[in-house]
Design an enzyme around this catalytic site. Structure first.
Site, short mmCIF file in Angstrom:
data_model
loop_
_atom_site.label_atom_id
_atom_site.label_comp_id
_atom_site.label_asym_id
_atom_site.label_seq_id
_atom_site.Cartn_x
_atom_site.Cartn_y
_atom_site.Cartn_z
N SER A 144 0.85 -1.20 0.00
CA SER A 144 0.00 0.00 0.00
C SER A 144 0.88 1.24 0.00
O SER A 144 2.00 1.22 0.54
CB SER A 144 -0.87 0.03 1.26
OG SER A 144 -1.51 1.28 1.39
N TYR A 157 -1.33 0.52 10.57
CA TYR A 157 -1.51 -0.18 9.28
C TYR A 157 -0.30 0.09 8.37
O TYR A 157 0.27 -0.85 7.78
CB TYR A 157 -2.80 0.31 8.63
CG TYR A 157 -3.02 -0.14 7.22
CD1 TYR A 157 -3.47 -1.42 6.93
CD2 TYR A 157 -2.81 0.75 6.14
CE1 TYR A 157 -3.69 -1.83 5.62
CE2 TYR A 157 -3.03 0.34 4.83
CZ TYR A 157 -3.46 -0.95 4.57
OH TYR A 157 -3.68 -1.34 3.27
N1 LIG Z 1 -8.86 -1.11 -0.12
C1 LIG Z 1 -7.88 -0.23 -0.05
O1 LIG Z 1 -8.08 1.01 0.04
C2 LIG Z 1 -6.46 -0.69 -0.13
C3 LIG Z 1 -5.46 0.24 -0.44
C4 LIG Z 1 -4.13 -0.20 -0.50
C5 LIG Z 1 -3.83 -1.53 -0.21
N2 LIG Z 1 -4.83 -2.39 0.11
C6 LIG Z 1 -4.46 -3.76 0.45
O2 LIG Z 1 -4.91 -4.63 -0.57
C7 LIG Z 1 -5.30 -5.88 0.00
C8 LIG Z 1 -6.71 -6.18 -0.44
O3 LIG Z 1 -7.55 -5.09 -0.06
P1 LIG Z 1 -9.13 -5.18 -0.22
O4 LIG Z 1 -9.69 -3.81 -0.12
O5 LIG Z 1 -9.45 -6.05 -1.39
O6 LIG Z 1 -9.47 -5.98 1.09
P2 LIG Z 1 -10.90 -6.33 1.70
O7 LIG Z 1 -11.94 -6.34 0.64
O8 LIG Z 1 -11.07 -5.48 2.92
O9 LIG Z 1 -10.64 -7.85 2.14
C9 LIG Z 1 -9.66 -8.14 3.10
C10 LIG Z 1 -9.41 -9.64 3.03
O10 LIG Z 1 -8.50 -9.97 4.06
C11 LIG Z 1 -9.00 -11.13 4.69
N3 LIG Z 1 -8.50 -11.30 6.03
C12 LIG Z 1 -8.49 -10.42 7.05
N4 LIG Z 1 -7.97 -10.99 8.15
C13 LIG Z 1 -7.65 -12.27 7.79
C14 LIG Z 1 -7.08 -13.36 8.48
N5 LIG Z 1 -6.73 -13.30 9.78
N6 LIG Z 1 -6.89 -14.51 7.80
C15 LIG Z 1 -7.24 -14.64 6.51
N7 LIG Z 1 -7.80 -13.63 5.80
C16 LIG Z 1 -7.99 -12.47 6.45
C17 LIG Z 1 -10.50 -10.93 4.67
O11 LIG Z 1 -11.13 -12.16 4.97
P3 LIG Z 1 -12.53 -12.24 5.82
O12 LIG Z 1 -13.61 -12.26 4.79
O13 LIG Z 1 -12.39 -13.52 6.56
O14 LIG Z 1 -12.57 -11.03 6.72
C18 LIG Z 1 -10.67 -10.47 3.24
O15 LIG Z 1 -10.64 -11.58 2.36
C19 LIG Z 1 -5.12 -5.74 1.50
O16 LIG Z 1 -3.87 -6.27 1.87
C20 LIG Z 1 -5.11 -4.25 1.72
O17 LIG Z 1 -4.37 -3.89 2.86
C21 LIG Z 1 -6.13 -2.01 0.15
#
Ligand SMILES: NC(=O)c1ccc[n+]([C@@H]2O[C@H](COP(=O)([O-])OP(=O)(O)OC[C@H]3O[C@@H](n4cnc5c(N)ncnc54)[C@H](OP(=O)(O)O)[C@@H]3O)[C@@H](O)[C@H]2O)c1
Length: 248
Positions: A144, A157
């Site tokens: 990120s 984070y």
């Molecule tokens: N969205 C943003 O603004 C953004 C920006 C920059 C980077 N990112 C990064 O990109 C990645 C994907 O983001 P996203 O927005 O697609 O995420 P998201 O929709 O919030 O989904 C997060 C995922 O992480 C899983 N997770 C959380 N804790 C877990 C655990 N203990 N064991 C296994 N799985 C776990 C969740 O599973 P559950 O369904 O079980 O909760 C879900 O599948 C993340 O690493 C995030 O930090 C996101």
């Protein structure tokens, strides 16, 4: 194996309900990905995600995976590779946490760090070993822009992502020349449920498109949107007294 156009035919998505992960899976299925493994904590959302990808024509299997249960990673993820080659591992799990609350709840802050960093280190090493054993494949790690520089608004984070980012860069160098490709993806704020809108924000679909392009080019680092790289580079050099007053 990847096809003649370099498109992955099999995908292992770590974080099986991730909005970015699923947008990427949909995009790759529309090209030629046929087999998808969704690794995640069992839930109705995970089952629904599997059903939605099956409806697109993919063969989808679910494997229980908890980032915090690092003792189980080798066995759980090993099961996937034992069933056949995996062309692409997408490490997409992560938690944002609640910065304000977590500052006064160290145990909650530790959960953010352990999920995003320790859990990712463990899962990435298990998968990297398996990719190396099969002799090919890509590992895409979702970092990120928050990991670029400590910010008042999200340093718990952000620090977990900074650690993960450096780890993934080094892993990419360690695997250079082995046939295994590691790509670090640094999105800005992605407009998904629960995350506030912000300047230079993007969408899961745009991140998915950038991942696909990066895979084709075998990029090592991908920023989404692209201009964020220049903004982050400029912000890195802003003096701290000024940086802490910026609304970033
Ligand atoms: N969205 C943003 O603004 C953004 C920006 C920059 C980077 N990112 C990064 O990109 C990645 C994907 O983001 P996203 O927005 O697609 O995420 P998201 O929709 O919030 O989904 C997060 C995922 O992480 C899983 N997770 C959380 N804790 C877990 C655990 N203990 N064991 C296994 N799985 C776990 C969740 O599973 P559950 O369904 O079980 O909760 C879900 O599948 C993340 O690493 C995030 O930090 C996101």
């Amino acid at each position: 194996m990847k096809d003649a156009f370099g498109a992955p035919q099999s995908l292992l998505l770590l974080g099986g309900t991730s909005a970015i992960g699923l947008a990427t899976a949909r995009r790759l299925i529309a090209r030629r990905t046929r087999t998808v493994w969704l690794a995640g904590r069992p839930s109705p959302e995970l089952a629904a995600a599997a059903a939605s990808l099956r409806a697109l024509g993919a063969e989808v299997r679910v494997v229980p995976f908890d980032a915090l249960d690092t003792d189980a990673h080798a066995e759980r993820l090993g099961q996937v590779f034992a069933e056949g080659d995996v062309d692409l591992v997408l490490l997409a799990f992560g938690v944002l946490g609640d910065q304000t609350r977590d500052e006064s709840d160290p145990a909650a802050a530790v959960r953010v760090a352990q999920t995003n960093y320790t859990g990712a280190v463990s899962a990435a090493l298990v998968c990297a070993g398996a990719l190396q054993a099969q002799g090919h494949g890509s590992l895409v790690v979702l970092s990120s822009v928050a990991g670029e520089r400590g910010r008042r608004a999200d340093f718990i984070y952000g620090s977990s992502k900074a650690g993960l980012d450096v780890f993934a860069q080094g892993l990419g160098d360690a695997l250079y020349g082995t046939g295994v490709h590691v790509m670090v993806v640094r999105p800005g704020a992605v407009r998904t449920a629960g995350r506030p809108d912000a300047p230079l924000s993007t969408t899961p679909e745009a991140v998915a498109g950038a991942i696909e392009l990066g895979l084709r080019r075998r990029s090592e680092t991908v920023w989404v949107p692209g201009p964020l790289r220049l903004v982050a580079s400029a912000l890195r050099h802003v003096p701290r007294p000024l940086h802490r007053r910026l609304p970033v």
